[in-house]
Scaffold this active site. Structure first.
Site, short mmCIF file in Angstrom:
data_model
loop_
_atom_site.label_atom_id
_atom_site.label_comp_id
_atom_site.label_asym_id
_atom_site.label_seq_id
_atom_site.Cartn_x
_atom_site.Cartn_y
_atom_site.Cartn_z
N GLY A 189 -15.48 30.40 -59.78
CA GLY A 189 -16.42 29.36 -59.33
C GLY A 189 -15.88 28.63 -58.13
CG ASN A 190 -18.24 27.10 -55.47
OD1 ASN A 190 -18.79 26.03 -55.59
ND2 ASN A 190 -18.93 28.26 -55.47
NE ARG A 191 -12.27 20.74 -55.02
CZ ARG A 191 -11.85 20.06 -53.96
NH1 ARG A 191 -11.32 20.70 -52.94
NH2 ARG A 191 -11.96 18.75 -53.92
CB ALA A 209 -20.78 26.56 -52.80
#
Ligand code: CTP
Length: 400
Positions: A202-204, A275
C-alpha cells in the site's frame, strides 16, 4: 479556506468539536477562538488537537503579529458555535473585549452564528432585538433546534447539529456555481494490492486532497462521481453526505481501473488523484504466509495505468487531469519532471506536487503547479488542500 470558529460558553461547545473536525477533514484551515468562559466546557488541549493549531483567547499574545486584527483579516468565514445570548449581545453592541469579539469586529468575511441557550433566553425581547440587529448586518443565523435542553426543559434553544452548521456556512461562501452543469469523476486515496489474506502492498495516501477536489467541485455546482480507495478515518465523511457526490469504494488498482472507467464515461472532466500501486503481487497467496517458510519472494507484475487508459478512451471535449507526486526538492527539477510526465501521460492538465517523508501525504497543506497540454503553467497554488482544490478547478475552467 481559512475558517475562524468562535466558541462561546455553553454546554453545546462539545458539539463544536465535531464541527471543527469536519471542517479540518474537508481540507479547511481552522483557527478556534474560544471565549474564556468556553474553556470551562471544552479545554484548550481539545481545541488544539482537533484544529491542529495553537489556541488563545487573549488579544495580548503574539502582539507583534497584530493577531487581534490579523485573524479577522485572514478569515474567509467566521462561525460562532455555540453563540450564547451574551455573545450575541456583545456582537450586536459591537463590543471588543476579547479575541473573539475583536476578530468579529475586524473581519469582512461572512459570519454565521449557531445560537444555543435556554428557551426563555432565546425568546427574550433583548435576544430577539440583538438577532434583528445581526441579521440586518448580514449575519446568518443557523438554528437553534427545538428539543430537550440541559436541565430537563424542552423547547427551541438546542444548538443545531454540526453537519447542518457546516453545510449552511459553506453554502454561504461557495455561492459560486461556475461548475454547474458539469459532471466530473475524481479518484482519491490509495490502492492496496494483496500479498496474502492479511497483508498488502500500500501507500501513505490519506485521500484528503482528492476528497477536497471532489467537495470543491460539488460546492461549485458540479455532479461528482468520487472513486475512493483507502483513506484516513473520517476523510470521506463530508463527501458521503454531500448531495451532489456519489462515492464508490475500491481496493485494488484493477478495481480502480473498472470503477474509474465507469465514472469517467460521460463525464466532462476526470481527475486522477488516487495513489495507484504501480505493481501487484502476481499470485497472492490464499493462506497467510508463515515465517517458518522463510522470507517470501514476491513476484510483481505491472498494474494498469488508469490515467493512460482514460486518455486512450477519452471522449471529445473531455478534460483529463493527472497528478504527479515527485520527491524532488529543487523547483526547476520538479517542473522539468512534471513536463516530462505530462507529455508521457498525454493529459490536458497535470498538477505537480513535491512529496516527501514530511510533505504532501497526510499533512494539511499542499502546493501544486498546474501544467497545460503545451507545458505552460496555468495555475500555481499553495495553501490548505481545499485552497489547492479551488485553484485546480480554476485552472480546469481556464483551459476548457
Ligand atoms: N496513475 C494511474 N495508474 C497507475 C499509476 C499512476 O492512473 N498505475 C496516475 C495517478 O493517479 C496520477 C498519475 O498517474 O494521476 C501520476 O502518478 P505517479 O505515481 O506520479 O506516476 P507514475 O506513472 O506511477 O510514474 P513514476 O512512478 O515513474 O513517477
Amino acid at each position: 479556506m481559512f475558517v475562524v470558529v468562535g466558541v462561546s460558553g455553553g454546554i453545546a461547545a462539545y458539539k463544536t468539536v465535531s464541527l471543527v473536525r469536519a471542517l479540518v477533514t474537508a481540507g479547511h484551515t481552522v483557527q478556534v477562538v474560544p471565549t474564556e468562559d468556553a474553556l470551562h466546557f471544552v479545554g484548550r488541549t481539545t481545541w488544539e488537537a482537533v484544529s491542529r493549531h495553537p489556541v488563545t483567547t487573549s488579544v495580548h499574545e503574539d502582539v507583534a503579529e497584530v493577531r487581534h486584527v490579523a485573524l479577522g483579516a485572514r478569515a474567509d468565514l467566521v462561525i460562532v458555535a455555540p453563540a450564547t445570548a451574551h455573545t450575541l449581545a456583545r456582537m450586536a453592541g459591537g463590543l471588543a473585549d476579547d479575541l473573539l469579539t475583536v476578530t468579529l469586529l475586524s473581519t469582512t468575511a461572512p459570519v454565521v452564528v449557531a445560537p444555543a441557550m435556554h428557551t426563555a433566553m432565546w425568546e427574550h425581547p433583548a435576544t430577539r432585538a440583538n438577532l434583528d440587529v445581526l441579521t440586518a448586518r448580514g449575519v446568518l443565523v443557523v438554528g437553534p433546534d427545538d428539543g430537550p435542553l440541559t436541565g430537563g426543559d424542552s423547547g427551541p434553544g438546542r444548538m443545531s447539529e454540526p453537519d447542518d452548521i457546516a453545510s449552511a456556512a459553506l453554502a454561504l461562501v461557495s455561492a459560486r456555481d461556475d461548475l454547474a452543469g458539469l459532471t466530473v469523476a475524481v479518484s482519491t486515496g490509495g490502492t492496496r494490492e494483496p500479498i496474502d489474506p492479511v497483508r498488502y502492498l500500500g501507500n501513505r495516501s490519506s485521500g484528503t486532497q482528492g476528497t477536497a477536489i471532489a467537495l470543491a467541485a460539488a460546492d461549485r455546482g458540479a455532479q461528482v462521481r468520487l472513486v475512493a480507495g483507502f483513506t484516513d478515518d473520517g476523510v470521506l465523511d463530508p463527501a458521503v453526505r454531500h448531495p451532489r457526490i456519489t462515492v464508490t469504494r475500491i481496493e485494488t488498482a484493477a478495481h480502480l481501473s473498472d470503477a474509474m472507467r465507469d465514472a469517467a464515461s460521460g463525464a466532462d472532466v476526470a481527475v486522477m488523484v488516487a495513489a495507484v500501486a504501480d505493481y501487484r503481487v502476481a499470485e497472492p497467496s490464499d493462506h497467510k504466509l508463515r515465517k517458518e517458510d522463510g522470507p517470501p519472494r514476491l513476484e510483481l507484475v505491472e498494474n494498469p495505468d488508469v490515467l493512460a487508459e482514460l486518455v486512450a478512451t477519452r471522449a471529445d471535449g473531455q478534460t483529463i487531469v493527472g497528478f504527479a507526486a515527485e520527491t524532488v526538492a529543487d523547483d526547476a527539477e520538479l517542473r522539468a519532471r512534471g513536463r516530462r510526465k505530462r507529455a508521457r501521460k498525454g493529459v490536458d492538465l497535470l498538477a505537480v506536487n513535491a512529496v516527501g517523508w514530511q510533505r504532501g501525504f497526510g499533512t494539511g497543506d499542499n502546493a501544486v503547479i498546474v501544467l497545460d497540454a503545451t507545458d505552460h503553467v496555468v495555475g500555481e497554488v499553495a495553501g490548505d488542500k481545499r485552497a489547492v482544490a479551488e485553484g485546480l478547478w480554476d485552472a480546469v475552467l481556464r483551459v476548457r
